[in-house]
Design a protein around this motif. Structure first.
Motif, PDB file in Angstrom:
ATOM      1  N   SER A  23       0.819  -1.212   0.000  1.00  0.00           N
ATOM      2  CA  SER A  23       0.000   0.000   0.000  1.00  0.00           C
ATOM      3  C   SER A  23       0.853   1.263   0.000  1.00  0.00           C
ATOM      4  N   ASP A  24       2.147   1.121   0.375  1.00  0.00           N
ATOM      5  CA  ASP A  24       3.046   2.265   0.421  1.00  0.00           C
ATOM      6  C   ASP A  24       3.812   2.463  -0.889  1.00  0.00           C
ATOM      7  N   GLY A  48      12.225   2.805  -6.580  1.00  0.00           N
ATOM      8  CA  GLY A  48      13.098   1.717  -7.003  1.00  0.00           C
ATOM      9  C   GLY A  48      12.406   0.380  -7.132  1.00  0.00           C
ATOM     10  N   TYR A  49      11.079   0.343  -6.997  1.00  0.00           N
ATOM     11  CA  TYR A  49      10.331  -0.884  -7.248  1.00  0.00           C
ATOM     12  C   TYR A  49      10.232  -1.121  -8.750  1.00  0.00           C
ATOM     13  N   ALA A  50      10.107  -2.368  -9.152  1.00  0.00           N
ATOM     14  CA  ALA A  50       9.913  -2.714 -10.556  1.00  0.00           C
ATOM     15  C   ALA A  50       8.597  -3.469 -10.718  1.00  0.00           C
ATOM     16  N   GLU A  89       8.830  -7.190  -4.394  1.00  0.00           N
ATOM     17  CA  GLU A  89       8.493  -7.095  -2.973  1.00  0.00           C
ATOM     18  C   GLU A  89       9.182  -5.930  -2.284  1.00  0.00           C
ATOM     19  N   GLY A  90      10.276  -5.486  -2.857  1.00  0.00           N
ATOM     20  CA  GLY A  90      11.017  -4.380  -2.253  1.00  0.00           C
ATOM     21  C   GLY A  90      11.728  -3.565  -3.303  1.00  0.00           C
ATOM     22  N   PRO A  91      12.269  -2.416  -2.933  1.00  0.00           N
ATOM     23  CA  PRO A  91      13.027  -1.597  -3.884  1.00  0.00           C
ATOM     24  C   PRO A  91      14.358  -2.250  -4.222  1.00  0.00           C
TER      25      PRO A  91
END
Length: 370
Positions: A23-24, A48-50, A89-91
């Motif tokens: 959500s962030d 930096g998420y893909a 799941e993460g940057p």
């Protein structure tokens, strides 16, 4: 289940970094700058998420792998009859990353992106915009040239390839001569890496335009490393490549380019495996090079340098997620022993091209200053 028809891929990859709740994640995704023309995926957001979207109607499983050798990755979710989608799941770390797809056990590249030679194969690539990307950005400044050369190699009974960067103005002033940096790629890569993944030519162009360096030539050739299996670095023998570099390539470059062909104006550096080659060759041939650079490629000790012709500069670097204490400790010992040494640690990067882009940017202004 085997694939029964062509699969259209568009994908991105997962990398290290702290995870945020989905959500962030900001919905400001844009296509990666390394996408094929007209391809919308993979996409990257400001954090930096893909995000990726793959059309694979007959696939039972799809995974995105990343990094040298394809370690890590994430499974994708089928959201319709044909489409697999998801967000990492993460940057990811800033900069360039290799990746490929595993579809029902088979390895494939993503046609949505450009390909880059790494992990001993042509891999897909993705670029995560970096906060400091300006130093390797394509700008409206005078540009040098990167040209392919084929040089004869009697020791390997063939012609070998190298790429040569000549700085802006090289073609105009036919009387000017230049120092030379021999710059080596890492394991599983080839002589295209420093230009394509590393943007070495753009780094040089920008530094020269800013008046921060003395212009010099860069030579990049294949380091004969791909025959070495992963995990067997200690078994690598540098002898054959040393012959190609010192006895064949350097004389060819000196004969065909306007170089200052002496030790004082010749440097060698390399990333990772190229650093290992640099370490070995500079110790074996201390009268050939006067500047040494190990970029995530080990260290020198005062003991192994003792009794040899003293280098003008030793540069050692790594990412902050590698082993910075070892690099800094080695630099301190070398300084205590009277060597001119500079260490550099790239913040928030690991064994990856953003570390090596930054390292070259730090190293270049230190070369050939006299």
């Amino acid at each position: 289940m085997k694939l029964k028809q062509a699969i259209i891929f568009s994908v991105a990859i997962l990398a290290g970094g702290a995870c945020l709740a989905q959500s962030d994640v900001k919905e400001d995704f844009k296509p990666s700058t390394l996408n094929q023309p007209g391809q919308l995926y993979p996409q990257v957001n400001s954090q930096g998420y893909a995000r990726f979207r793959i059309v694979a109607p007959y696939a039972d499983s799809v995974k995105v792998s990343l990094g040298l050798g394809g370690r890590g990755g994430t499974k994708l979710t089928k959201t319709g009859d044909s489409v697999w989608t998801g967000t990492t799941e993460g940057p990811m770390d800033e900069g360039f990353h290799y990746y490929h797809l595993t579809v029902d056990g088979g390895t494939f590249n993503d046609p949505g992106t450009l390909n880059f030679y790494g992990s001993t194969r042509w891999e897909s690539g993705i670029e995560i915009p970096a906060h400091d990307q300006d130093f390797y950005a394509l700008k409206d400044v005078p540009h040098g040239n990167v040209q392919q050369i084929l040089f004869p190699s009697k020791s390997t009974s063939t012609s070998r390839r190298a790429f040569v960067y000549t700085p802006p103005g090289y073609e105009k002033d036919k009387s000017k001569k230049y120092p030379v940096l021999y710059l080596q790629h890492g394991w599983g890569e080839d002589e295209t890496a420093w230009s394509n993944q590393g943007h070495a030519n753009l780094i040089m162009d920008n530094l020269i335009a800013e008046g921060k360096i003395k212009p010099f030539i860069i030579v990049m050739t294949y380091g004969m490393t791909n025959e070495l299996k992963w995990g067997h670095l200690k078994e690598f023998k540098v002898d054959s490549f040393q012959t190609v570099l010192v006895d064949e390539l350097i004389p060819y470059v000196d004969a065909n380019f306007r170089t200052i062909s002496d030790r004082a104006h010749r440097a060698m550096a390399g990333l990772s495996m190229g650093g290992f080659e640099t370490h070995s060759i500079t110790l074996n041939k201390p009268d050939v090079f006067s500047y040494y650079g190990l970029l995530s490629g080990g260290i020198y000790t005062p003991e192994e340098l003792g009794g040899k012709t003293k280098p003008k500069l030793i540069f050692i670097s790594c990412g902050s997620r590698e082993n910075p204490d070892r690099v800094n400790d080695a630099a301190a010992k070398l300084k205590d022993a009277g060597f001119n040494v500079v260490s550099f640690v790239s913040q928030n990067t690991a064994h990856e091209f953003q570390t090596w882009r930054r390292s070259l940017h730090e190293l270049a202004p230190l070369l050939f200053k006299d």
